[in-house]
Scaffold this active site. Structure first.
Site, PDB file in Angstrom:
ATOM      1  N   TRP A  51      45.048  33.783  35.694  1.00 14.38           N
ATOM      2  CA  TRP A  51      44.820  32.757  34.685  1.00 14.38           C
ATOM      3  C   TRP A  51      45.293  33.158  33.294  1.00 14.38           C
ATOM      4  O   TRP A  51      45.320  32.328  32.395  1.00 14.38           O
ATOM      5  CB  TRP A  51      43.312  32.436  34.614  1.00 14.38           C
ATOM      6  CG  TRP A  51      42.476  33.688  34.546  1.00 14.38           C
ATOM      7  CD1 TRP A  51      41.884  34.322  35.614  1.00 14.38           C
ATOM      8  CD2 TRP A  51      42.184  34.491  33.397  1.00 14.38           C
ATOM      9  NE1 TRP A  51      41.247  35.470  35.188  1.00 14.38           N
ATOM     10  CE2 TRP A  51      41.419  35.592  33.824  1.00 14.38           C
ATOM     11  CE3 TRP A  51      42.505  34.385  32.034  1.00 14.38           C
ATOM     12  CZ2 TRP A  51      40.965  36.591  32.956  1.00 14.38           C
ATOM     13  CZ3 TRP A  51      42.054  35.378  31.172  1.00 14.38           C
ATOM     14  CH2 TRP A  51      41.294  36.454  31.629  1.00 14.38           C
ATOM     15  N   LYS A  58      49.755  29.698  44.911  1.00 14.04           N
ATOM     16  CA  LYS A  58      48.354  29.395  44.625  1.00 14.04           C
ATOM     17  C   LYS A  58      48.033  29.917  43.226  1.00 14.04           C
ATOM     18  O   LYS A  58      47.925  31.122  43.014  1.00 14.04           O
ATOM     19  CB  LYS A  58      47.409  30.075  45.624  1.00 14.04           C
ATOM     20  CG  LYS A  58      45.995  29.527  45.472  1.00 14.04           C
ATOM     21  CD  LYS A  58      44.892  30.473  45.871  1.00 14.04           C
ATOM     22  CE  LYS A  58      44.607  31.528  44.874  1.00 14.04           C
ATOM     23  NZ  LYS A  58      44.119  31.040  43.551  1.00 14.04           N
ATOM     24  N   PRO A  59      47.913  28.998  42.261  1.00 16.22           N
ATOM     25  CA  PRO A  59      47.558  29.446  40.908  1.00 16.22           C
ATOM     26  C   PRO A  59      46.067  29.785  40.831  1.00 16.22           C
ATOM     27  O   PRO A  59      45.311  29.487  41.759  1.00 16.22           O
ATOM     28  CB  PRO A  59      47.887  28.223  40.048  1.00 16.22           C
ATOM     29  CG  PRO A  59      47.707  27.051  40.967  1.00 16.22           C
ATOM     30  CD  PRO A  59      48.036  27.531  42.355  1.00 16.22           C
ATOM     31  N   ALA A  60      45.655  30.378  39.715  1.00 16.67           N
ATOM     32  CA  ALA A  60      44.235  30.715  39.530  1.00 16.67           C
ATOM     33  C   ALA A  60      43.401  29.445  39.381  1.00 16.67           C
ATOM     34  O   ALA A  60      43.856  28.461  38.799  1.00 16.67           O
ATOM     35  CB  ALA A  60      44.085  31.595  38.295  1.00 16.67           C
ATOM     36  N   GLY A  62      47.339  40.183  39.751  1.00 15.72           N
ATOM     37  CA  GLY A  62      45.888  40.057  39.613  1.00 15.72           C
ATOM     38  C   GLY A  62      45.255  41.428  39.646  1.00 15.72           C
ATOM     39  O   GLY A  62      45.894  42.433  39.316  1.00 15.72           O
ATOM     40  N   SER A  63      44.006  41.464  40.080  1.00 16.80           N
ATOM     41  CA  SER A  63      43.259  42.720  40.044  1.00 16.80           C
ATOM     42  C   SER A  63      43.717  43.671  41.149  1.00 16.80           C
ATOM     43  O   SER A  63      44.216  43.254  42.197  1.00 16.80           O
ATOM     44  CB  SER A  63      41.768  42.426  40.200  1.00 16.80           C
ATOM     45  OG  SER A  63      41.543  41.824  41.455  1.00 16.80           O
ATOM     46  N   GLU A  68      51.567  43.239  41.098  1.00 20.72           N
ATOM     47  CA  GLU A  68      51.438  43.566  39.673  1.00 20.72           C
ATOM     48  C   GLU A  68      49.951  43.533  39.378  1.00 20.72           C
ATOM     49  O   GLU A  68      49.345  42.467  39.284  1.00 20.72           O
ATOM     50  CB  GLU A  68      52.229  42.532  38.865  1.00 20.72           C
ATOM     51  CG  GLU A  68      52.699  43.073  37.540  1.00 20.72           C
ATOM     52  CD  GLU A  68      51.703  42.758  36.457  1.00 20.72           C
ATOM     53  OE1 GLU A  68      50.820  43.617  36.220  1.00 20.72           O
ATOM     54  OE2 GLU A  68      51.794  41.684  35.866  1.00 20.72           O
ATOM     55  N   LEU A  69      49.349  44.721  39.296  1.00 19.12           N
ATOM     56  CA  LEU A  69      47.885  44.824  39.311  1.00 19.12           C
ATOM     57  C   LEU A  69      47.342  45.307  37.958  1.00 19.12           C
ATOM     58  O   LEU A  69      47.972  45.115  36.946  1.00 19.12           O
ATOM     59  CB  LEU A  69      47.470  45.737  40.461  1.00 19.12           C
ATOM     60  CG  LEU A  69      48.109  45.370  41.811  1.00 19.12           C
ATOM     61  CD1 LEU A  69      47.737  46.364  42.895  1.00 19.12           C
ATOM     62  CD2 LEU A  69      47.703  43.960  42.226  1.00 19.12           C
ATOM     63  N   CYS A  84      47.134  42.431  31.155  1.00 18.55           N
ATOM     64  CA  CYS A  84      47.175  43.688  31.918  1.00 18.55           C
ATOM     65  C   CYS A  84      47.906  44.803  31.184  1.00 18.55           C
ATOM     66  O   CYS A  84      47.679  45.977  31.450  1.00 18.55           O
ATOM     67  CB  CYS A  84      47.805  43.460  33.288  1.00 18.55           C
ATOM     68  SG  CYS A  84      49.411  42.663  33.172  1.00 18.55           S
ATOM     69  N   GLU A 126      39.634  48.721  32.826  1.00 17.71           N
ATOM     70  CA  GLU A 126      40.420  47.762  32.047  1.00 17.71           C
ATOM     71  C   GLU A 126      39.435  46.871  31.283  1.00 17.71           C
ATOM     72  O   GLU A 126      38.653  46.149  31.892  1.00 17.71           O
ATOM     73  CB  GLU A 126      41.247  46.931  33.041  1.00 17.71           C
ATOM     74  CG  GLU A 126      42.371  46.191  32.429  1.00 17.71           C
ATOM     75  CD  GLU A 126      43.268  45.529  33.492  1.00 17.71           C
ATOM     76  OE1 GLU A 126      42.764  45.180  34.585  1.00 17.71           O
ATOM     77  OE2 GLU A 126      44.462  45.359  33.222  1.00 17.71           O
TER      78      GLU A 126
HETATM   79  P1  ADP Z   1      41.106  38.196  37.736  1.00 14.98           P
HETATM   80  O1  ADP Z   1      39.956  39.104  37.585  1.00 14.98           O
HETATM   81  O2  ADP Z   1      42.161  38.393  36.723  1.00 14.98           O
HETATM   82  O3  ADP Z   1      40.738  36.764  37.926  1.00 14.98           O
HETATM   83  P2  ADP Z   1      41.737  38.312  40.528  1.00 14.98           P
HETATM   84  O4  ADP Z   1      42.499  39.362  41.250  1.00 14.98           O
HETATM   85  O5  ADP Z   1      40.336  38.068  40.937  1.00 14.98           O
HETATM   86  O6  ADP Z   1      41.852  38.715  39.005  1.00 14.98           O
HETATM   87  O7  ADP Z   1      42.498  36.933  40.588  1.00 14.98           O
HETATM   88  C1  ADP Z   1      43.896  36.796  40.551  1.00 14.98           C
HETATM   89  C2  ADP Z   1      44.302  35.751  41.545  1.00 14.98           C
HETATM   90  O8  ADP Z   1      43.898  36.190  42.831  1.00 14.98           O
HETATM   91  C3  ADP Z   1      43.675  34.382  41.338  1.00 14.98           C
HETATM   92  O9  ADP Z   1      44.624  33.386  41.671  1.00 14.98           O
HETATM   93  C4  ADP Z   1      42.535  34.376  42.340  1.00 14.98           C
HETATM   94  O10 ADP Z   1      42.185  33.096  42.791  1.00 14.98           O
HETATM   95  C5  ADP Z   1      43.152  35.160  43.473  1.00 14.98           C
HETATM   96  N1  ADP Z   1      42.188  35.771  44.391  1.00 14.98           N
HETATM   97  C6  ADP Z   1      40.946  36.220  44.136  1.00 14.98           C
HETATM   98  N2  ADP Z   1      40.376  36.725  45.251  1.00 14.98           N
HETATM   99  C7  ADP Z   1      41.276  36.567  46.261  1.00 14.98           C
HETATM  100  C8  ADP Z   1      41.303  36.893  47.669  1.00 14.98           C
HETATM  101  N3  ADP Z   1      40.279  37.481  48.268  1.00 14.98           N
HETATM  102  N4  ADP Z   1      42.409  36.580  48.365  1.00 14.98           N
HETATM  103  C9  ADP Z   1      43.457  35.998  47.771  1.00 14.98           C
HETATM  104  N5  ADP Z   1      43.504  35.686  46.454  1.00 14.98           N
HETATM  105  C10 ADP Z   1      42.433  35.957  45.708  1.00 14.98           C
END
Ligand code: ADP
Length: 459
Positions: free
Chosen positions: A130, A154-156, A207-208, A229-230, A263, A360
């Site tokens: 996001w 799949k966006p956030a 993402g994370s 990209e984590l 990040c 972080e």
């Molecule tokens: P943040 O803490 O920055 O929101 P996330 O890694 O939780 O980081 O989220 C980044 C993306 O990964 C978002 O689009 C979120 O919906 C998606 N996401 C979160 N959990 C899962 C999962 N178990 N499988 C696939 N996508 C996921």
């Protein structure tokens, strides 16, 4: 439906569909069905479509920027900057689509010729966060489409409206169904579909680290290639020979961008003993002048945290530092504006055991540490599982070279706080992931190398 809330005031901005499994499956089917025709299009045709998409968005920048502010909370000037940054990828890859060159290799036999061609890997998928609702999408899909791949994104859940607006603009200029698909709903279920379907040949995730690991282990079953990209834990080192004004400007710009929810945000400021106190004083003077508030105000303001969990994380990291004797130089609490706003904060006197030295922060918190020698600070900068970016300020050329070699990161930025642009390879090492986005390296992630031997050609 998924309600999308404005983090600045809690009001509903709009809704996105919470798709059922069968809707997601149908979108995946369309992504796969569209691949053969799309990959056979002339590169010039793909390039022209990307270019038209670029122009369509460029003519409607204000609407995109305002939507980004509403669902993400960053200020309007930063939202415009994000649109320009994100458009840069569409423009870059519209050009790059025509330059996916192969090789010829001198043959080992007289009657044969060897060529190497690059072919699109196939239908691909992406999952985006996001914090850059626009740029994270264009950076992935422009590369995929240029290479001849189709992509489903799949966006956030926090910021799907900008994503759907990008899709709408793509449709308007003729980027067809299937070539670019979008799904929203249960992230876990959608991620599981992406990683278990062998027709999907690649997944690009930002993402994370925790979710990246989950997706990578699921992809182990299907051998789906990944770009990851984590998380990061960027050091920002200021030597006593640095241009202090430039270092301060770089520090404030890099840290407060998107309220620190980036990040590549500097997470640990290492400042040399000889200038430490002066640096903190000047930093406090600058940061105390920064305004906090709703991002719709055009000038630079620090916006809210994206949600309650993000806010609580920042608050608890600062509380933990305080409890362990750190000095709160500035801020250190919820902002008077209430809601999800946190005060821009400076914390000093920390040691490397502090929770915020390992985590972080993802908020507007400057954590400042002292150091004495170059060797010491390199070791401390590298003492993290992450390796996305490392910043350093010094005017010594030899030291610059040593740092560029010694710092364990995918990106080393010297005497600047600014990292990203379409022409450079963005990405990390260690637990920050693998693969690169942007530049001519980025497209390599979406192509397979095919070796062709043509033999029996006569002598
Ligand atoms: P943040 O803490 O920055 O929101 P996330 O890694 O939780 O980081 O989220 C980044 C993306 O990964 C978002 O689009 C979120 O919906 C998606 N996401 C979160 N959990 C899962 C999962 N178990 N499988 C696939 N996508 C996921």
């Amino acid at each position: 439906m998924i309600d999308v809330l404005n983090p600045a005031n809690g009001q509903t901005v709009g809704q996105a569909p919470a798709m059922s499994v069968s809707e997601v499956n149908a979108a995946i089917d369309r992504t796969c069905a569209a691949f053969p025709a799309w990959s056979r299009q002339l590169a010039k045709a793909r390039s022209d479509l990307l270019r038209r998409w670029f122009e369509r968005i460029r003519d409607d920048k204000a609407a995109f920027a305002e939507l980004i502010v509403k669902e993400n909370g960053k200020c309007l000037s930063e939202a415009y900057a994000e649109v320009d940054y994100g458009l840069g990828f569409i423009e870059w890859y519209a050009e790059e689509a025509k330059r996916v060159y192969g090789d010829t290799i001198p043959s080992h036999a007289a009657d044969s010729a060897i060529t190497v061609v690059k072919e699109p890997v196939g239908p691909t998928a992406a999952i985006t966060p996001w914090n850059f609702p626009f740029m994270m999408i264009t950076r992935k899909i422009a590369t995929a489409l240029a290479a001849g791949c189709t992509m489903i994104i799949k966006p956030a859940e926090e910021t799907p409206l900008t994503a759907y607006k990008l899709l709408e603009a793509a449709r308007e200029v003729g980027i067809p169904e299937g070539v670019f698909e979008m799904v929203t709903g249960d992230p876990k279920a959608i991620g599981a579909r992406f990683t278990s379907d062998t027709r999907i040949r690649k997944l690009s995730f930002t993402g994370s680290t925790a979710v990246g690991r989950l997706l990578a282990s699921a992809s182990g079953q299907t051998l789906t290639r990944m770009t990851l990209e984590l998380g990061g834990n960027a050091p920002f080192i200021v030597f006593d020979d640095a241009d202090l004004e430039a270092a301060l400007e770089g520090a404030v710009g890099a840290k407060l961008r998107n309220s620190g929810q980036v990040c590549i945000s500097p997470n640990r400021f290492y400042v040399h003993d000889a200038i430490h106190d002066r640096f903190i004083e000047a930093l406090a003077e600058r940061v105390s002048r920064v305004e906090v508030g709703d991002g719709m105000r055009d000038d630079f303001v620090v916006g809210p945290m994206i949600n309650r969990a993000g806010f609580d994380k920042v608050a608890s990291l600062v509380d933990e530092a305080r409890a362990h004797g750190a000095r709160i130089v500035l801020g250190g609490q919820a902002h008077a504006a209430g809601g999800l706003f946190y005060e821009p904060t400076i914390v000093s006197g920390l040691d490397d055991d502090a929770e915020m030295a390992r985590t972080e922060i993802f908020g507007p918190v400057f954590a400042v540490y002292r150091f004495d020698t170059e060797d010491e600070v390199i070791a401390r900068a590298n003492a993290t599982e992450y390796g996305l970016v490392a910043y350093a300020y010094t005017r010594d050329l030899g030291r610059s070279l040593r740092l560029s070699r010694a710092l364990e990161a995918g990106m080393v930025i010297l005497n600047s706080g600014s990292v990203g642009t379409a022409s450079v390879p963005f990405g990390g090492i260690k637990q920050s992931g693998y693969g690169r986005e942007g530049s001519y390296y980025g497209i390599e992630e979406y192509v397979d190398v095919k070796y062709v031997l043509m033999s029996g050609l006569g002598r």
